[in-house]
Design a protein around this motif. Structure first.
Motif, mmCIF file in Angstrom:
data_model
loop_
_atom_site.group_PDB
_atom_site.id
_atom_site.type_symbol
_atom_site.label_atom_id
_atom_site.label_comp_id
_atom_site.label_asym_id
_atom_site.label_seq_id
_atom_site.Cartn_x
_atom_site.Cartn_y
_atom_site.Cartn_z
ATOM 1 N N ASP A 90 -2.681 15.578 -10.573
ATOM 2 C CA ASP A 90 -3.786 15.283 -9.653
ATOM 3 C C ASP A 90 -3.325 14.575 -8.394
ATOM 4 O O ASP A 90 -4.103 14.417 -7.457
ATOM 5 C CB ASP A 90 -4.816 14.362 -10.340
ATOM 6 N N GLY A 91 -2.094 14.080 -8.411
ATOM 7 C CA GLY A 91 -1.622 13.283 -7.294
ATOM 8 C C GLY A 91 -2.094 11.844 -7.375
ATOM 9 O O GLY A 91 -1.980 11.087 -6.416
ATOM 10 N N ALA A 92 -2.656 11.483 -8.534
ATOM 11 C CA ALA A 92 -3.150 10.110 -8.702
ATOM 12 C C ALA A 92 -2.116 9.245 -9.390
ATOM 13 O O ALA A 92 -2.369 8.083 -9.688
ATOM 14 C CB ALA A 92 -4.450 10.115 -9.517
ATOM 15 N N TYR A 93 -0.949 9.822 -9.637
ATOM 16 C CA TYR A 93 0.085 9.094 -10.361
ATOM 17 C C TYR A 93 0.539 7.863 -9.584
ATOM 18 O O TYR A 93 0.657 7.913 -8.362
ATOM 19 C CB TYR A 93 1.276 10.011 -10.617
ATOM 20 N N GLY A 94 0.778 6.773 -10.318
ATOM 21 C CA GLY A 94 1.281 5.568 -9.680
ATOM 22 C C GLY A 94 0.177 4.616 -9.256
ATOM 23 O O GLY A 94 0.450 3.559 -8.707
ATOM 24 N N ARG A 95 -1.078 5.036 -9.516
ATOM 25 C CA ARG A 95 -2.194 4.151 -9.194
ATOM 26 C C ARG A 95 -2.857 3.676 -10.480
ATOM 27 O O ARG A 95 -2.942 4.419 -11.450
ATOM 28 C CB ARG A 95 -3.226 4.870 -8.321
ATOM 29 N N CYS A 96 -3.314 2.427 -10.432
ATOM 30 C CA CYS A 96 -3.981 1.827 -11.576
ATOM 31 C C CYS A 96 -5.267 2.600 -11.870
ATOM 32 O O CYS A 96 -6.058 2.860 -10.967
ATOM 33 C CB CYS A 96 -4.288 0.370 -11.272
ATOM 34 N N THR A 97 -5.468 2.992 -13.138
ATOM 35 C CA THR A 97 -6.663 3.761 -13.484
ATOM 36 C C THR A 97 -7.898 2.870 -13.519
ATOM 37 O O THR A 97 -9.010 3.360 -13.595
ATOM 38 C CB THR A 97 -6.507 4.429 -14.863
ATOM 39 N N ASP A 98 -7.681 1.568 -13.474
ATOM 40 C CA ASP A 98 -8.807 0.647 -13.547
ATOM 41 C C ASP A 98 -9.279 0.227 -12.159
ATOM 42 O O ASP A 98 -10.443 0.381 -11.815
ATOM 43 C CB ASP A 98 -8.397 -0.572 -14.380
ATOM 44 N N CYS A 99 -8.371 -0.302 -11.344
ATOM 45 C CA CYS A 99 -8.768 -0.832 -10.046
ATOM 46 C C CYS A 99 -8.271 0.026 -8.878
ATOM 47 O O CYS A 99 -8.662 -0.195 -7.739
ATOM 48 C CB CYS A 99 -8.290 -2.281 -9.892
ATOM 49 N N GLY A 100 -7.395 0.995 -9.153
ATOM 50 C CA GLY A 100 -6.932 1.892 -8.104
ATOM 51 C C GLY A 100 -5.785 1.353 -7.268
ATOM 52 O O GLY A 100 -5.302 2.032 -6.369
ATOM 53 N N ALA A 101 -5.337 0.143 -7.588
ATOM 54 C CA ALA A 101 -4.212 -0.434 -6.854
ATOM 55 C C ALA A 101 -2.923 0.299 -7.208
ATOM 56 O O ALA A 101 -2.825 0.927 -8.254
ATOM 57 C CB ALA A 101 -4.078 -1.914 -7.199
ATOM 58 N N GLU A 102 -1.957 0.219 -6.306
ATOM 59 C CA GLU A 102 -0.680 0.849 -6.595
ATOM 60 C C GLU A 102 0.054 0.072 -7.682
ATOM 61 O O GLU A 102 0.120 -1.154 -7.631
ATOM 62 C CB GLU A 102 0.166 0.913 -5.322
ATOM 63 N N ILE A 103 0.594 0.797 -8.633
ATOM 64 C CA ILE A 103 1.337 0.140 -9.706
ATOM 65 C C ILE A 103 2.732 -0.183 -9.201
ATOM 66 O O ILE A 103 3.366 0.643 -8.545
ATOM 67 C CB ILE A 103 1.406 1.044 -10.954
ATOM 68 N N ASP A 104 3.170 -1.387 -9.514
ATOM 69 C CA ASP A 104 4.483 -1.841 -9.083
ATOM 70 C C ASP A 104 5.562 -0.842 -9.497
ATOM 71 O O ASP A 104 5.573 -0.354 -10.626
ATOM 72 C CB ASP A 104 4.752 -3.204 -9.724
ATOM 73 N N SER A 105 6.472 -0.530 -8.572
ATOM 74 C CA SER A 105 7.474 0.499 -8.847
ATOM 75 C C SER A 105 8.432 0.079 -9.961
ATOM 76 O O SER A 105 8.918 0.919 -10.717
ATOM 77 C CB SER A 105 8.249 0.837 -7.578
#
Ligand SMILES: [Zn+2]
Length: 133
Positions: A90-105
């Motif tokens: 979906d291209g949503a990878y790397g984003r928090c599924t809860d708040c949508g923030a970027e997940i730390d690399s």
């Protein structure tokens, strides 16, 4: 190198995966196979447990309970990996599924299937601790 990547992507249809996505996908796929293998090797025990529900008072109940819990963990992990692959598509990878923030690399590097940012993960873990208290 490109040939190998193309072969891998073939089964996914026209998923617009970039190279890094491909590498993540392959990691997730490998992890998934490992977890699935472990789940399968638990298979016979699972069947015994299902058909032997009436004998739940048997002495081995505890070890069965542990096995079930272990199985639950594996199934949850499998879902986590599947979800990560979905997000990759979906291209949503790397984003928090809860708040949508970027997940730390760094967090993603440690666990490419991570679905929550550190803040959300911590708040869930804190809740879990409260539940068991
Ligand atoms: Zn979050």
């Amino acid at each position: 190198m490109d040939g190998i990547l193309l072969q891998t992507v073939e089964g996914l249809g026209d998923a617009p995966l970039v190279r890094t996505g491909c590498e993540i996908w392959e990691w997730l796929q490998g992890e998934k196979e490992e977890v699935a293998h472990e789940l399968l090797s638990d298979g016979p025990l699972c069947q015994t447990a299902v058909s032997g529900v009436q004998e739940a008072e048997a002495p081995e109940e505890n070890s069965r309970e542990i096995e079930w819990r272990h199985r639950g963990h594996l199934e949850a992990r499998l879902r986590e990996i599947n979800d990560a692959q979905d997000r990759l598509m979906d291209g949503a990878y790397g984003r928090c599924t809860d708040c949508g923030a970027e997940i730390d690399s760094l967090r993603l590097a440690a666990d490419p299937a991570a679905s929550l940012c550190i803040a959300c993960r911590r708040s869930i873990e804190a809740e879990a601790v409260f539940c068991t208290l």
